[in-house]
Scaffold this active site. Sequence first.
Site, PDB file in Angstrom:
ATOM      1  N   LYS A 429     -34.836 -12.418  40.200  1.00 37.58           N
ATOM      2  CA  LYS A 429     -33.872 -11.692  39.378  1.00 37.58           C
ATOM      3  C   LYS A 429     -34.305 -10.234  39.289  1.00 37.58           C
ATOM      4  O   LYS A 429     -35.296  -9.903  38.641  1.00 37.58           O
ATOM      5  CB  LYS A 429     -33.799 -12.315  37.978  1.00 37.58           C
ATOM      6  N   ASP A 531     -28.176 -17.100  23.951  1.00 37.58           N
ATOM      7  CA  ASP A 531     -27.191 -16.930  25.032  1.00 37.58           C
ATOM      8  C   ASP A 531     -27.063 -18.208  25.864  1.00 37.58           C
ATOM      9  O   ASP A 531     -26.961 -18.156  27.094  1.00 37.58           O
ATOM     10  CB  ASP A 531     -27.591 -15.758  25.928  1.00 37.58           C
TER      11      ASP A 531
END
Length: 681
Positions: A429, A531
């Site tokens: 990422k 989240d």
Amino acid sequence: MPDLKVLEISNNLLGTGETGDLSFLQSLLNCSQLITLGLKSNNMGGILPDYLGNLSTTLVELDLGTNQIYGSIPLGLFNLVGLRRINLQGNLLTGHLSPQIGKLAKLEIFSCIGNRLIGSIPDSIGNLSRLSSLWLGENNFNGMIPSSLGQCTNLLDLYLSQNNLTGLVPPQLFLSSSTLIYFYLDSNQLQGELPEEIGQIKNLIQFVIHKNAFSGELPSSLGSCTAIDVIDVGANFFTGSIPDSFKSLTSLSYLNVVHNNLSGQIPNFLSKFPLMTIDLSFNSFQGEVPTKGAFANLSALNISGNNQLCGGVPNLHYFPRCLPKSTSDNRGSKYKVFVEIVTISIASLVLSVSILSLVYFLLCSRRKQNKLSYGSGMSLTEPFSKVSYDMLLKATDSFSEANLLSAGHFGSVYKTVLDLESNMVVAIKVIRLVQRGASKSFMAECEALRSLRHRNLLKIVTVCSSTDFQGNDFKALVYEYMTNGSFHHWIHTDPNLRTLSLLQRVEIAIDVARALDYLHNDCDEPIIHCDLKPSNILLDDDMVAHVGDFGLARFHLRARANDSSSVAVKGTVGYAAPAWFLKEGDVYIYDIVLLELMTSKNPTDRMFEGALDLRNYAKSATMPNQLINIIDPRLLDNEVESRQDRMRINDAIEELQVTRNVLLKELHIIRAMHITRDLAG
């Protein structure tokens, strides 16, 4: 090579990290015209030899940053009087910074960030009249900031963060060094009042002094620094109000005064500034919350922990309405908001468990009917090891689109093999640092994942915090690759190719519940994910669910407010809970995920408008004869065949029901507390 002028071998993998890596420097002693020596971002180990001082006096730049060099800084280095730029940051250097640094009269940039240097900052630094950047942060320097720094009249960038500096900030620093642009003293033990002379720094852009012991009022003279973009004075002991002179700081984009003793009204002029982040939390502000600008931006604002505020944008801040002074306060109003949030979360969880049970009952009934119709013949690694930007660049073929898995708000994810020997497939990422809040998201994820170890959490392999070949900051996280992708793709894409059975869905629900239980109850400091959503739930070879993406995660004890009503909604649209920093916020989001798991309806679907949302949609069909209208039709094509599967589903549903009962018990306790308060009031 006596005519050699530039030796630049930075950003490679040279060296073993052991003694002897720097012995080749002796061969450069005869290079009388050497101007630049660049060894940055390698794996050079050993001690800096004292004969370094015998290099050519024509040497202008010495860059040894980001290696494994240890020991003290040799005194011979300060004989290289032609040096203008010295970079020693990111090594393992120890000992003191010698006063002989004052001999380098031409020095313009000196950096030793991220070492283990001790002792005081030498007064002789004041002799460096050409010095423009002084970076001594992330060491163990102690004592006071030398007032002689005020003699560095060309100083633009002062970075003394994360040391053990004490005492007052000398006013001389601002009288002469009026050229300062970046001023960083955060994470020290400095104290006392800030001198009013700070207003002399007219070109100041970033002022960061959080995590010290400063007291008194914020200096009104800071309002003269009209170019300022960042003010971070959080975690100190400042009192009084935000100065009215701050109204001239019209370029301000970041304001952090968290955890001080500030009071008074929140100035309305702040709503006119281009603030991307404003954190006023945990102070004693009073009165009405502004409603425009950053105060209407969910992602920009934090004002929790100010119990005497009222008003604000409706449905965002959960503060009580501002009443006329003659009207008495409703002492139970804020507490009722908290009870309402918990009630919504638990009611939704009860509904989700009920739907799971009813689906199971429906499928079992269909299976019995089919038997009658067709007869019995139907049936995270070691502690993080560092990787360089160059390694990731090569592994991903220069971050080729061919290796791209996904792209999101804060970055892109690439699939590759990082270690050819182990042939381990990983997901990288890469953080998009130009995106506001991306660096903060990276740090939050690193801090949250640093000590987490659980079967149902996405395992981090390593991290990279470096620079690219242009000198820009580069940050990336490397995870284990999940071969079966995200839960989102299974329920929302390829409907004809991918199907999750009821058993698989229930097991995914259990896996996610176990992950949340670990984060909330088994960590040294409870963590709130904030989240949770199907795209952050990844499935491995065995379809075991792993919760990932901790970019919005918060530590519960740090984030919890004294008043649960003063919150801002954070997370992803459709999954954001009204109490995002509380454990109940994660439970609320988990309920939405459970409903999506059974219905395959996205909470942001166009069908959900006005009062109709996914929870109300599910409530409309809680009886078995109505359930068929809302559940994923693919479930009706997947019968529960084996007795073992039926037992496993039964066990899973019973586990979810146990969770429901625990939450109901907590709700009864909260209600009892509320009734007691009402009676007492």
